[in-house]
Design an enzyme around this catalytic site. Structure first.
Site, PDB file in Angstrom:
ATOM      1  N   HIS A   1      43.409  32.748  28.716  1.00 51.48           N
ATOM      2  CA  HIS A   1      42.889  33.558  29.823  1.00 51.48           C
ATOM      3  C   HIS A   1      43.776  34.767  30.029  1.00 51.48           C
ATOM      4  O   HIS A   1      44.994  34.680  29.943  1.00 51.48           O
ATOM      5  CB  HIS A   1      42.752  32.751  31.118  1.00 51.48           C
ATOM      6  CG  HIS A   1      43.970  31.962  31.481  1.00 51.48           C
ATOM      7  ND1 HIS A   1      44.279  30.768  30.884  1.00 51.48           N
ATOM      8  CD2 HIS A   1      44.965  32.206  32.364  1.00 51.48           C
ATOM      9  CE1 HIS A   1      45.400  30.298  31.394  1.00 51.48           C
ATOM     10  NE2 HIS A   1      45.848  31.162  32.289  1.00 51.48           N
ATOM     11  N   HIS A  47      44.833  37.603  32.741  1.00 54.74           N
ATOM     12  CA  HIS A  47      44.805  37.963  34.161  1.00 54.74           C
ATOM     13  C   HIS A  47      44.616  39.479  34.269  1.00 54.74           C
ATOM     14  O   HIS A  47      45.351  40.243  33.640  1.00 54.74           O
ATOM     15  CB  HIS A  47      46.127  37.605  34.842  1.00 54.74           C
ATOM     16  CG  HIS A  47      46.487  36.153  34.834  1.00 54.74           C
ATOM     17  ND1 HIS A  47      46.377  35.345  35.941  1.00 54.74           N
ATOM     18  CD2 HIS A  47      46.975  35.359  33.847  1.00 54.74           C
ATOM     19  CE1 HIS A  47      46.779  34.120  35.647  1.00 54.74           C
ATOM     20  NE2 HIS A  47      47.157  34.099  34.378  1.00 54.74           N
ATOM     21  N   ASN A  67      49.567  34.635  29.517  1.00 52.95           N
ATOM     22  CA  ASN A  67      50.672  33.693  29.369  1.00 52.95           C
ATOM     23  C   ASN A  67      50.358  32.761  28.199  1.00 52.95           C
ATOM     24  O   ASN A  67      49.206  32.403  27.979  1.00 52.95           O
ATOM     25  CB  ASN A  67      50.858  32.879  30.649  1.00 52.95           C
ATOM     26  CG  ASN A  67      51.265  33.751  31.829  1.00 52.95           C
ATOM     27  OD1 ASN A  67      52.039  34.697  31.671  1.00 52.95           O
ATOM     28  ND2 ASN A  67      50.751  33.447  33.006  1.00 52.95           N
ATOM     29  N   ILE A  75      41.244  31.505  41.634  1.00 56.98           N
ATOM     30  CA  ILE A  75      41.099  30.705  42.855  1.00 56.98           C
ATOM     31  C   ILE A  75      42.282  30.926  43.801  1.00 56.98           C
ATOM     32  O   ILE A  75      42.168  30.700  45.013  1.00 56.98           O
ATOM     33  CB  ILE A  75      40.947  29.198  42.481  1.00 56.98           C
ATOM     34  CG1 ILE A  75      40.264  28.427  43.581  1.00 56.98           C
ATOM     35  CG2 ILE A  75      42.281  28.578  42.102  1.00 56.98           C
ATOM     36  CD1 ILE A  75      39.755  27.073  43.137  1.00 56.98           C
TER      37      ILE A  75
HETATM   38  P1  5GP Z   1      48.255  30.583  33.983  1.00 58.97           P
HETATM   39  O1  5GP Z   1      49.494  30.270  34.761  1.00 58.97           O
HETATM   40  O2  5GP Z   1      47.816  29.431  33.116  1.00 58.97           O
HETATM   41  O3  5GP Z   1      48.386  31.876  33.212  1.00 58.97           O
HETATM   42  O4  5GP Z   1      47.135  30.859  35.050  1.00 58.97           O
HETATM   43  C1  5GP Z   1      46.161  29.923  35.418  1.00 58.97           C
HETATM   44  C2  5GP Z   1      45.389  30.540  36.560  1.00 58.97           C
HETATM   45  O5  5GP Z   1      44.197  29.800  36.755  1.00 58.97           O
HETATM   46  C3  5GP Z   1      46.140  30.501  37.899  1.00 58.97           C
HETATM   47  O6  5GP Z   1      46.302  31.828  38.384  1.00 58.97           O
HETATM   48  C4  5GP Z   1      45.243  29.647  38.791  1.00 58.97           C
HETATM   49  O7  5GP Z   1      45.218  30.098  40.133  1.00 58.97           O
HETATM   50  C5  5GP Z   1      43.898  29.764  38.112  1.00 58.97           C
HETATM   51  N1  5GP Z   1      43.028  28.613  38.299  1.00 58.97           N
HETATM   52  C6  5GP Z   1      43.369  27.305  38.112  1.00 58.97           C
HETATM   53  N2  5GP Z   1      42.320  26.514  38.373  1.00 58.97           N
HETATM   54  C7  5GP Z   1      41.278  27.335  38.717  1.00 58.97           C
HETATM   55  C8  5GP Z   1      39.919  27.087  39.085  1.00 58.97           C
HETATM   56  O8  5GP Z   1      39.435  25.953  39.154  1.00 58.97           O
HETATM   57  N3  5GP Z   1      39.154  28.158  39.375  1.00 58.97           N
HETATM   58  C9  5GP Z   1      39.647  29.431  39.323  1.00 58.97           C
HETATM   59  N4  5GP Z   1      38.808  30.432  39.631  1.00 58.97           N
HETATM   60  N5  5GP Z   1      40.921  29.701  38.971  1.00 58.97           N
HETATM   61  C10 5GP Z   1      41.734  28.651  38.680  1.00 58.97           C
END
Ligand code: 5GP
Length: 118
Positions: A101, A103, A88, A32
């Site tokens: 997740h 990336h 992460n 997002i």
């Molecule tokens: P993290 O920091 O946990 O590795 O990454 C979480 C990722 O999830 C972030 O890049 C953030 O932008 C993405 N994200 C969080 N909420 C949502 C959402 O509701 N929809 C989408 N498509 N991505 C999200």
């Protein structure tokens, strides 16, 4: 039972997302808040909070995440120039959403591997 996150709702299509891939083990959708021209999250359909919580039973899903990344990179047209895959984990890994997740980022030079800024 650890509470599921909004990612489970995205998997079940109860919450909108720009989904680019889904099969019986994994789902992929655009981040997002993209950090690069291509920024896609690839997640296991089963709710596993962090990579540290995975079990041997999750190996197929983890392998599928990598296969999906390869296919998606091709469909995004970024496979020849290359890309980066990042997972992460936990507090020091700055994981924000407690559902594993990966990336997939690319579409331009992603820069050095680690930055100490911020
Ligand atoms: P993290 O920091 O946990 O590795 O990454 C979480 C990722 O999830 C972030 O890049 C953030 O932008 C993405 N994200 C969080 N909420 C949502 C959402 O509701 N929809 C989408 N498509 N991505 C999200």
């Amino acid at each position: 039972m650890i509470e599921e996150t909004l990612f489970s709702k995205i998997i079940r299509k109860e919450m909108p997302s720009d989904m680019v891939y889904q099969d019986e083990l994994v789902t992929a959708f655009r981040d997002i808040n993209p950090q690069l021209p291509t920024h896609i999250l690839i997640i296991p359909n089963r709710h596993i909070p962090t990579i540290d919580d995975m079990t041997d039973a999750d190996e197929a899903a983890m392998g599928r995440m990598l296969s999906a990344a390869r296919k998606i990179a091709r469909s995004e047209g970024i496979h020849e120039q290359g890309y980066r895959l990042i997972i992460n984990c936990g507090k020091h890994g700055r994981q924000e959403v407690p559902h594993v997740h990966m990336h997939l980022i690319g579409g331009q030079d992603v820069g050095p591997m680690l930055s100490r800024n911020g």
